[in-house]
Design an enzyme around this catalytic site. Sequence first.
Site, PDB file in Angstrom:
ATOM      1  N   ASN A 112     -10.570  -2.679  -6.586  1.00  0.00           N
ATOM      2  CA  ASN A 112      -9.566  -1.706  -7.384  1.00  0.00           C
ATOM      3  C   ASN A 112     -10.285  -1.576  -8.705  1.00  0.00           C
ATOM      4  O   ASN A 112      -9.762  -0.653  -9.348  1.00  0.00           O
ATOM      5  CB  ASN A 112      -8.184  -2.213  -7.475  1.00  0.00           C
ATOM      6  CG  ASN A 112      -7.496  -2.035  -6.308  1.00  0.00           C
ATOM      7  OD1 ASN A 112      -6.534  -3.022  -5.987  1.00  0.00           O
ATOM      8  ND2 ASN A 112      -7.714  -1.180  -5.469  1.00  0.00           N
TER       9      ASN A 112
ATOM     10  N   ASP B 104       0.837  -1.266   0.081  1.00  0.00           N
ATOM     11  CA  ASP B 104       0.028  -0.063  -0.110  1.00  0.00           C
ATOM     12  C   ASP B 104       0.762   1.186  -0.059  1.00  0.00           C
ATOM     13  O   ASP B 104       2.076   1.204   0.328  1.00  0.00           O
ATOM     14  CB  ASP B 104      -0.791  -0.037   1.073  1.00  0.00           C
ATOM     15  CG  ASP B 104      -2.002   0.890   1.127  1.00  0.00           C
ATOM     16  OD1 ASP B 104      -2.302   1.426   0.156  1.00  0.00           O
ATOM     17  OD2 ASP B 104      -2.578   1.292   2.142  1.00  0.00           O
TER      18      ASP B 104
END
Length: 281
Positions: free
Chosen positions: A81, A33
């Site tokens: 996503n 991340d």
Amino acid sequence: MSWIENQSDEDKKMQQNVKELGKVPKHLAIIMDGNGRWAQNKSMPRVAGHKFGIESVREIVRASSNIGIQYLTLYAFSIENWNRPQIEVKGLMSLLEIYLKKEIDELNLNNVKITTIGKTSSLPHKVQTLLYKAIDKTKDNEGMNLVLALSYSGRWDIMRTVQMIALDVRRGKISPEDINEDYFTSQLQTAGMPDPDLMIRTSGENRISNFYLWELAYSEIYITEKLWPEFKKADLYEALSDFANRERRFGKTSAQLFNEEQTNEIQKTSYLQRVLDAIKK
Ligand code: FPP
């Protein structure tokens, strides 16, 4: 290029220090991340963060393989996503394509076996083709298993598994009483893989973000403030050292674990004695 043969002395020393602690995880899972924030901090477009993120992927894959990790899962793209701006999704898909094209021979040379988990049928055709080529090319390799989580989400896999089991019940293949943890696990996309011993998340966020939900039940979690493009092998070794110093109790007490260790030692010693006695005879 052989990764093992091309390590620096400093690298070997850092790895030796971790190995000496005696507990290298069998399965390491990573939530990579912070690519977007890293790019934004540098006034670059978000996709540039993903591009630099690939440099970390390359370094961490090598270091993990060299240190003897057997399974490395990289959470590269979640089902959620797909909802990102199209320009970012497209950019990520092209980067995946470039990675698979560029790295496959080196991964193969270093005995890495590539597998994937997720709803890969949603990926662009080009990416699917390259992915399945990479999986096929490396299928007989016996080194580290590199598991690419692509269009993956923990809830999706659990739902898919429930549906498969319901179908098995309907077809009379299994009765509801026979559904237990082992059976459930054997139907997940991660079937046959050990659960992660350690899960690393970069960028300081304290979340699982729909990653391995079933599999992380007893995993150790390590969160670092470093953003993924900044996460390099020294950071990995630090996380592995932290892990090696933890006590995993799996719901038991420290005293129980201590007693079990003592019993194992006694059993090992008496087994060794019996082998030595048998040789003497
Ligand atoms: C999360 O950062 C990262 C991703 C959604 C993509 C990760 C992909 C790569 C590192 C490259 C491709 C991977 C492989 C295996 C070749 P973010 O964009 O959510 O960062 P932010 O939280 O700062 O916005």
